[in-house]
Write an enzyme that holds these catalytic residues in place. Sequence first.
Site, short mmCIF file in Angstrom:
data_model
loop_
_atom_site.label_atom_id
_atom_site.label_comp_id
_atom_site.label_asym_id
_atom_site.label_seq_id
_atom_site.Cartn_x
_atom_site.Cartn_y
_atom_site.Cartn_z
N SER A 1 0.17 -10.66 0.70
CA SER A 1 1.07 -11.37 -0.22
C SER A 1 1.42 -10.54 -1.44
CB SER A 1 0.38 -12.64 -0.74
OG SER A 1 0.15 -13.53 0.30
N HIS B 1 5.88 -9.40 5.72
CA HIS B 1 5.39 -10.55 4.95
C HIS B 1 6.10 -11.83 5.39
CE1 HIS B 1 4.86 -12.64 0.80
NE2 HIS B 1 3.88 -12.95 1.61
N GLU C 1 9.82 -10.71 4.51
CA GLU C 1 10.04 -9.51 3.68
C GLU C 1 9.49 -8.31 4.47
OE1 GLU C 1 9.78 -10.36 -1.01
OE2 GLU C 1 7.94 -10.92 0.03
N ASN D 1 6.50 -13.19 -4.18
CA ASN D 1 5.36 -13.67 -4.98
C ASN D 1 5.39 -13.21 -6.43
OD1 ASN D 1 4.28 -15.33 -3.05
ND2 ASN D 1 3.28 -13.61 -2.02
#
Length: 281
Positions: free
Chosen positions: A118, A139, A151, A189
């Site tokens: 993450s 991701h 991602e 994130n």
Amino acid sequence: MVSSVGIIGAGQMGAGIAQVCAAIGKKVILCDIKQEFLDNGIGTITKNLERSVSKERINQDDMDNTLENVSTTLELNDLNNCDIIIEAIVENIEIKKKLFSDLGHICEEKTILASNTSSIPIGILAEASGRPTKVVGMHFMNPVPVMKLVEVIRAKSTNDDTFDTTFKLAEDLNKVPVLVNDFPGFVSNRILLPMLNEAMFCVMEGVAEPEAIDTVMKLGMSHPMGPLTLADFIGLDTCLAIMEVLHRDFNDNKYRPCPLLKEMVEQGKLGKKSGEGFYKY
Ligand code: CAA
Ligand code: NAD
């Protein structure tokens, strides 16, 4: 062309990634450290597929074929011949570095090593692997079978073939891959977690009750889940680990983890997966 996928970590992310890969005909080997974690992962996949059958999205044959495509193991060595390995273990830099170092030794030269981290910069894992051109970030978003975004994080060392193969795999999974450069927390994130962290400060300072905070963001900003429900869903241990990476790597106090978050993780309140977080489950 990817035909075999190794997935390490059979938790909420690993199980979801295994499901979507197996559903498009990839041979999946799912690896974890305890048989009960593998059993739980297969249980989650089975439940998701049963729901899709009951909703007539897929038929029984699709479900059977998907499950047949997934095998499980406790031996990392069994993944050595995979075309790509997607790592989805705990968000801990030292544990991930050790795993990437082991994978660098175990895997055939062709194997791409992808991380579903993450927040941890992919370059660090690439270096630990000893084969930095073959390492990339992949991701996925939670819940994996539902969310469209992936991602794809290109480290400085990632070569074209590694990046293109990973990007194409995400497209084959019917996801929308987005190229992101290698910064802590990537795009998702770096933006999302400070918002969740701020919601926790609102609880800690008594600005409002968790239900009220979630209602503000759901009805006021049209978010599908309120930030505290989402934090519980992600896992508070994972939220804290992400904030710690942002705080340390940017060396900026705006990313300091909320003390209430730290306290809850210390108390074993990890959100939905432990039965209690900002809410009880
Ligand atoms: N696994 C699989 N499928 C699930 C699921 C799960 N955990 N939860 C819900 N679904 C499915 C449901 O079965 C349903 O499918 P159908 O269309 O076949 O009926 C569909 O999703 C919609 O579910 P619901 O109607 O029950 O509920 P909803 O409309 O509230 O949607 C949701 C659920 C999709 C999870 C929605 O609440 C949502 O989008 N929440 C925000 C999720 C989010 O922000 N994810 C990103 C988290 S951050 C991250 O992942 C990155 C990181 O590194 C931390
Ligand atoms: P989880 O706690 O549900 O599952 C992690 C699994 O990894 C557990 O089953 C654990 O036994 C296993 N594991 C730990 N160390 C291992 C090792 N050395 N070898 C094999 N298996 C090992 O966690 P999760 O929520 O699935 O998160 C996994 C990864 O995905 C983390 O890096 C996290 O940051 C990332 N991620 C999480 C979310 C989310 O919303 N939870 C979203 C995107 C990415």
